[in-house]
Every structure is written in structure tokens, then in C-alpha cells.
Design a protein around this motif. Structure first.
Motif, PDB file in Angstrom:
ATOM      1  N   LEU A 241       0.839  -1.201   0.000  1.00  0.00           N
ATOM      2  CA  LEU A 241       0.000   0.000   0.000  1.00  0.00           C
ATOM      3  C   LEU A 241       0.878   1.258   0.000  1.00  0.00           C
ATOM      4  O   LEU A 241       0.601   2.226  -0.720  1.00  0.00           O
ATOM      5  CB  LEU A 241      -0.935  -0.011   1.217  1.00  0.00           C
ATOM      6  CG  LEU A 241      -1.983   1.099   1.278  1.00  0.00           C
ATOM      7  CD1 LEU A 241      -2.885   1.083   0.045  1.00  0.00           C
ATOM      8  CD2 LEU A 241      -2.842   0.981   2.543  1.00  0.00           C
ATOM      9  N   ALA A 242       1.961   1.216   0.779  1.00  0.00           N
ATOM     10  CA  ALA A 242       2.897   2.353   0.796  1.00  0.00           C
ATOM     11  C   ALA A 242       3.513   2.554  -0.596  1.00  0.00           C
ATOM     12  O   ALA A 242       3.761   3.687  -1.023  1.00  0.00           O
ATOM     13  CB  ALA A 242       3.990   2.109   1.836  1.00  0.00           C
ATOM     14  N   GLY A 243       3.719   1.457  -1.307  1.00  0.00           N
ATOM     15  CA  GLY A 243       4.255   1.528  -2.680  1.00  0.00           C
ATOM     16  C   GLY A 243       3.275   2.205  -3.630  1.00  0.00           C
ATOM     17  O   GLY A 243       3.672   2.983  -4.511  1.00  0.00           O
ATOM     18  N   VAL A 244       1.985   1.920  -3.442  1.00  0.00           N
ATOM     19  CA  VAL A 244       0.953   2.581  -4.267  1.00  0.00           C
ATOM     20  C   VAL A 244       0.997   4.092  -4.008  1.00  0.00           C
ATOM     21  O   VAL A 244       0.999   4.907  -4.939  1.00  0.00           O
ATOM     22  CB  VAL A 244      -0.465   2.021  -3.939  1.00  0.00           C
ATOM     23  CG1 VAL A 244      -1.546   2.843  -4.622  1.00  0.00           C
ATOM     24  CG2 VAL A 244      -0.562   0.547  -4.351  1.00  0.00           C
TER      25      VAL A 244
ATOM     26  N   GLU B  52      -2.224  12.245 -15.073  1.00  0.00           N
ATOM     27  CA  GLU B  52      -1.696  10.997 -14.504  1.00  0.00           C
ATOM     28  C   GLU B  52      -2.779   9.934 -14.298  1.00  0.00           C
ATOM     29  O   GLU B  52      -2.570   8.956 -13.589  1.00  0.00           O
ATOM     30  CB  GLU B  52      -0.982  11.282 -13.173  1.00  0.00           C
ATOM     31  CG  GLU B  52       0.312  12.045 -13.399  1.00  0.00           C
ATOM     32  CD  GLU B  52       1.266  12.010 -12.210  1.00  0.00           C
ATOM     33  OE1 GLU B  52       0.911  11.399 -11.169  1.00  0.00           O
ATOM     34  OE2 GLU B  52       2.341  12.591 -12.336  1.00  0.00           O
ATOM     35  N   MET B  53      -3.930  10.131 -14.955  1.00  0.00           N
ATOM     36  CA  MET B  53      -5.039   9.191 -14.752  1.00  0.00           C
ATOM     37  C   MET B  53      -4.693   7.783 -15.237  1.00  0.00           C
ATOM     38  O   MET B  53      -5.106   6.783 -14.643  1.00  0.00           O
ATOM     39  CB  MET B  53      -6.303   9.700 -15.456  1.00  0.00           C
ATOM     40  CG  MET B  53      -6.858  10.980 -14.848  1.00  0.00           C
ATOM     41  SD  MET B  53      -7.122  10.833 -13.065  1.00  0.00           S
ATOM     42  CE  MET B  53      -8.652   9.914 -13.038  1.00  0.00           C
ATOM     43  N   THR B  54      -3.917   7.711 -16.321  1.00  0.00           N
ATOM     44  CA  THR B  54      -3.543   6.392 -16.862  1.00  0.00           C
ATOM     45  C   THR B  54      -2.697   5.637 -15.842  1.00  0.00           C
ATOM     46  O   THR B  54      -2.944   4.464 -15.557  1.00  0.00           O
ATOM     47  CB  THR B  54      -2.751   6.571 -18.172  1.00  0.00           C
ATOM     48  OG1 THR B  54      -3.478   7.458 -19.010  1.00  0.00           O
ATOM     49  CG2 THR B  54      -2.568   5.270 -18.892  1.00  0.00           C
ATOM     50  N   LEU B  55      -1.685   6.333 -15.293  1.00  0.00           N
ATOM     51  CA  LEU B  55      -0.810   5.712 -14.297  1.00  0.00           C
ATOM     52  C   LEU B  55      -1.613   5.297 -13.059  1.00  0.00           C
ATOM     53  O   LEU B  55      -1.431   4.201 -12.516  1.00  0.00           O
ATOM     54  CB  LEU B  55       0.312   6.683 -13.898  1.00  0.00           C
ATOM     55  CG  LEU B  55       1.254   6.187 -12.791  1.00  0.00           C
ATOM     56  CD1 LEU B  55       2.060   4.973 -13.268  1.00  0.00           C
ATOM     57  CD2 LEU B  55       2.197   7.287 -12.331  1.00  0.00           C
ATOM     58  N   ARG B  56      -2.528   6.169 -12.610  1.00  0.00           N
ATOM     59  CA  ARG B  56      -3.332   5.829 -11.427  1.00  0.00           C
ATOM     60  C   ARG B  56      -4.168   4.578 -11.687  1.00  0.00           C
ATOM     61  O   ARG B  56      -4.245   3.681 -10.856  1.00  0.00           O
ATOM     62  CB  ARG B  56      -4.278   6.987 -11.073  1.00  0.00           C
ATOM     63  CG  ARG B  56      -3.583   8.132 -10.397  1.00  0.00           C
ATOM     64  CD  ARG B  56      -4.578   9.129  -9.792  1.00  0.00           C
ATOM     65  NE  ARG B  56      -3.848  10.320  -9.388  1.00  0.00           N
ATOM     66  CZ  ARG B  56      -3.666  11.383 -10.166  1.00  0.00           C
ATOM     67  NH1 ARG B  56      -4.204  11.418 -11.378  1.00  0.00           N
ATOM     68  NH2 ARG B  56      -2.970  12.415  -9.731  1.00  0.00           N
ATOM     69  N   THR B  57      -4.796   4.539 -12.854  1.00  0.00           N
ATOM     70  CA  THR B  57      -5.688   3.409 -13.153  1.00  0.00           C
ATOM     71  C   THR B  57      -4.907   2.102 -13.212  1.00  0.00           C
ATOM     72  O   THR B  57      -5.330   1.080 -12.654  1.00  0.00           O
ATOM     73  CB  THR B  57      -6.442   3.670 -14.472  1.00  0.00           C
ATOM     74  OG1 THR B  57      -7.130   4.925 -14.340  1.00  0.00           O
ATOM     75  CG2 THR B  57      -7.456   2.593 -14.772  1.00  0.00           C
ATOM     76  N   LEU B  58      -3.748   2.127 -13.869  1.00  0.00           N
ATOM     77  CA  LEU B  58      -2.902   0.919 -13.953  1.00  0.00           C
ATOM     78  C   LEU B  58      -2.456   0.476 -12.561  1.00  0.00           C
ATOM     79  O   LEU B  58      -2.503  -0.712 -12.232  1.00  0.00           O
ATOM     80  CB  LEU B  58      -1.645   1.219 -14.772  1.00  0.00           C
ATOM     81  CG  LEU B  58      -1.728   1.073 -16.284  1.00  0.00           C
ATOM     82  CD1 LEU B  58      -0.426   1.537 -16.920  1.00  0.00           C
ATOM     83  CD2 LEU B  58      -1.984  -0.379 -16.674  1.00  0.00           C
ATOM     84  N   THR B  59      -2.012   1.439 -11.755  1.00  0.00           N
ATOM     85  CA  THR B  59      -1.504   1.120 -10.413  1.00  0.00           C
ATOM     86  C   THR B  59      -2.617   0.535  -9.547  1.00  0.00           C
ATOM     87  O   THR B  59      -2.411  -0.449  -8.827  1.00  0.00           O
ATOM     88  CB  THR B  59      -0.927   2.397  -9.761  1.00  0.00           C
ATOM     89  OG1 THR B  59       0.036   2.975 -10.650  1.00  0.00           O
ATOM     90  CG2 THR B  59      -0.254   2.089  -8.438  1.00  0.00           C
ATOM     91  N   LEU B  60      -3.812   1.126  -9.641  1.00  0.00           N
ATOM     92  CA  LEU B  60      -4.935   0.641  -8.823  1.00  0.00           C
ATOM     93  C   LEU B  60      -5.444  -0.709  -9.312  1.00  0.00           C
ATOM     94  O   LEU B  60      -5.841  -1.558  -8.513  1.00  0.00           O
ATOM     95  CB  LEU B  60      -6.074   1.668  -8.820  1.00  0.00           C
ATOM     96  CG  LEU B  60      -5.753   2.985  -8.095  1.00  0.00           C
ATOM     97  CD1 LEU B  60      -6.880   3.990  -8.305  1.00  0.00           C
ATOM     98  CD2 LEU B  60      -5.512   2.758  -6.608  1.00  0.00           C
TER      99      LEU B  60
END
Length: 321
Positions: A135-138, A152-160
Motif C-alpha cells: 500500500l505504501a508503494g501505491v 496521470e489518470m492512466t498511471l493511477r488506473t494501472l496502479t490501482l
């Protein structure tokens, strides 16, 4: 902690032995440096090919056994006959190529993580402490969504989406946290998660099917946000998973060849992409024939070969269902 003090635990040593039992060279895990970021992320280790050998280099010692096991399991999947991604096309813009390769690999990895995480759980490698570090990594990767949203929506969506594969959707504390900080990208990630969990990933064939579904669904999400699609169904070659019967069929029964706007990397000639007729995914790439071979007959011959003959000629790996 110093790298020399790190010992592989029994579970990870077991995975390393499993890999070495099937890999023709030697695989070893190396811990390097003294860095401890205080979170875990999948970019903290990498595989380095050294001649016939592979070194898995773990460059962050926050959770060395978890991080090493993650890389070992990816390698084990490929050695046990799961599909891989290949990049044989170029747009002619190196920066764009690199971005497309990173994104294509990331989407493929997310689907692979269903297998990786389930194996890590079996070996007791995902503890409450690892969950906190993940979670800290996210949090270290993505900032909370601003209003209006940024680029940064693309990065957020991939990460989530990757985090959903790791935590599942039932971890209420984590979900509440994501809901608060990333409402729009979490909704998108949940939609994509539904696509890749509709059928389980329990074989090379189902992994491949879910990767293709994610390639398409991710582009639909980008287009809904008025962002350009990645077109991974064309740009990324995904190993074919074939039955014996399909391998014996003619190329024209299984694939359709299209002249791409992109070029084949090694020859720099205009590329032909062989799309699988059932799911329209790039299964192989051919450079345009050299002028002396460019005859109508060339493609007729190609279409008349069996799939197995063509794959053998191209040295293109495939997986038998």
C-alpha cells in the motif's frame, strides 16, 4: 541492512530450485546495495540476462524475499509455458515505442499477477506487513486525484488495477482509502478488474484471453477520457496458444495478414501483422518481402502453409493447449 546479510527464506529458495530445475542455464538471485525505500514495488528487481544465465537483481532490501519471489514466479510462468509479449514493431519514434512497450508489458504483467499473487499466498509470502508495504508503494507511485483531473489518470488506473489484483476487492480498509484519494481512477480500475476476473486465469490459454480482453478494455477507457488508445492488439505480439488441430490448419484459416503503418524492427521494412481471426490480436510480425520476392505468389504461398510450418520458419514460439 546490507545486501550480504540477506538470506533467501525456505519458500523463496524452493522457488529458485524449481526455476533452476527447468531452466537450461543457471539462475541466481543477487541482492545489491543497501537501499530500503520503506515500501514494495515491482520495479525494485529486474532480470538480467548474462549469456545463458539469468541474474535476478533485487535493488531494494525493504522486503527482499517478497521481491525476489515476485520475479522468480514471473520467470517460472514463462518457463512453464505461459504466453509472453514480444515487440517487433516500431512507430519510428523511439520514445513512443518505449512508452508503448512499457504499457503493453504492464498490462500483461497485471494479468500474470493473478498467478503470481496466488502462488505467493500459497507460500506464505504475503503477510500483513507486506500488505502495508505494498500500500505504501501505491502511495509512493500515485498522488491523490486533483480536481479537475491531471494527466496521470492512466498511471493511477494501472496502479490501482494491479492493487486490486493484489488485495482483492474485499479489503475494506484499502478500498476506503482508494475511494477517498482516487475516486475516478478507482471506478475505472474496478471496471477493468471486472473484465479480467469474469473468467479465472488458470491456464496459459485463459491468461492469453484475459490479456487480450484487457488490451481492448484499457483502450476503451482511454478513449472515454479522450486520450489516445495504445493499440496493443496491433503493437504487441502475444504468444499464440494453439490446439494440435489449429497448428495443422492453413495460415489463412487462423490468421489474417494486414499491412501495418509501422515497420518491422530488425529490417526497418514496412510490417505485415498476422492477426488471430478469433480475437484480432497480433500473433506474429513479418517484414515486407524484399523487392525481388515481392510477388503475388509470395502471399499465396504463405497463406497456404500450415500454422506450424510458418511458426517454425519464423522461429516464433507457440504454446500447445
Amino acid at each position: 541492512m546490507k545486501a550480504k546479510d540477506v538470506q533467501l527464506n525456505e519458500a523463496v529458495q524452493g522457488l529458485l530450485n524449481q526455476v533452476n530445475a527447468i531452466y537450461p542455464g543457471k539462475v541466481e538471485v543477487q541482492f545489491i546495495g543497501e537501499l530500503q525505500a520503506g515500501y514494495v514495488r515491482h520495479d525494485q528487481a529486474q532480470q538480467m540476462q548474462m549469456g545463458k544465465d539469468i541474474a535476478i537483481q533485487v535493488a531494494d532490501l525493504t522486503a527482499p524475499n517478497y521481491t525476489a519471489s515476485h520475479e522468480l514466479l514471473h520467470l517460472l510462468m514463462i518457463l512453464s509455458g505461459f504466453p509472453q509479449v514480444f515487440f517487433s514493431l516500431t512507430t519510428g519514434q523511439p520514445k513512443l515505442d518505449e512508452q508503448l512497450m512499457i504499457m503493453g508489458t504492464e498490462l500483461y504483467d497485471i494479468v500474470s499477477h493473478f498467478v503470481v499473487v496466488s502462488e505467493q499466498q500459497k507460500h506464505g509470502l504475503i503477510t500483513p506487513e507486506i500488505k502495508d508495504l505494498y500500500l505504501a508503494g501505491v502511495k509512493a507511485t500515485i498522488k491523490p486525484e486533483p480536481d479537475p483531473v491531471d494527466d496521470e489518470m492512466t498511471l493511477r488506473t494501472l496502479t490501482l488495477l494491479d492493487a486490486l489484483v493484489f488485495f482483492g476487492q474485499d479489503d475494506e480498509k484499502v478500498m476506503a482509502d482508494f475511494e477517498k484519494n482516487y475516486p475516478i481512477s478507482l471506478a475505472a480500475a474496478k471496471k477493468l478488474y471486472a473484465v479480467i476476473t469474469a473468467k479465472p486465469v488458470d491456464s496459459p490459454f485463459t491468461l492469453r484471453r484475459n490479456v487480450v480482453k484487457l488490451f481492448k478494455a484499457f483502450d476503451e477507457q482511454l478513449e472515454a477520457w479522450n486520450l489516445p488508445g495504445l493499440h496493443n492488439t496491433e503493437f504487441t505480439t502475444l504468444t499464440s496458444v494453439m490446439s494440435k488441430r489449429q497448428l495443422g490448419l492453413k495460415v489463412k484459416q487462423v490468421f489474417e495478414l494486414y499491412h501495418s503503418d509501422m515497420h518491422e524492427k530488425t529490417t526497418q521494412r514496412r510490417a505485415y501483422v498476422g492477426f488471430n481471426r478469433t480475437d484480432e490480436q497480433n500473433g506474429f510480425v513479418l517484414p515486407s518481402p524484399a523487392p525481388k520476392d515481392d510477388t503475388p505468389d509470395y502471399f499465396t504461398k504463405l497463406y497456404d502453409m500450415t500454422v506450424k510450418e510458418l511458426f517454425d520458419q519464423l522461429k516464433m514460439p507457440y504454446i500447445l493447449r
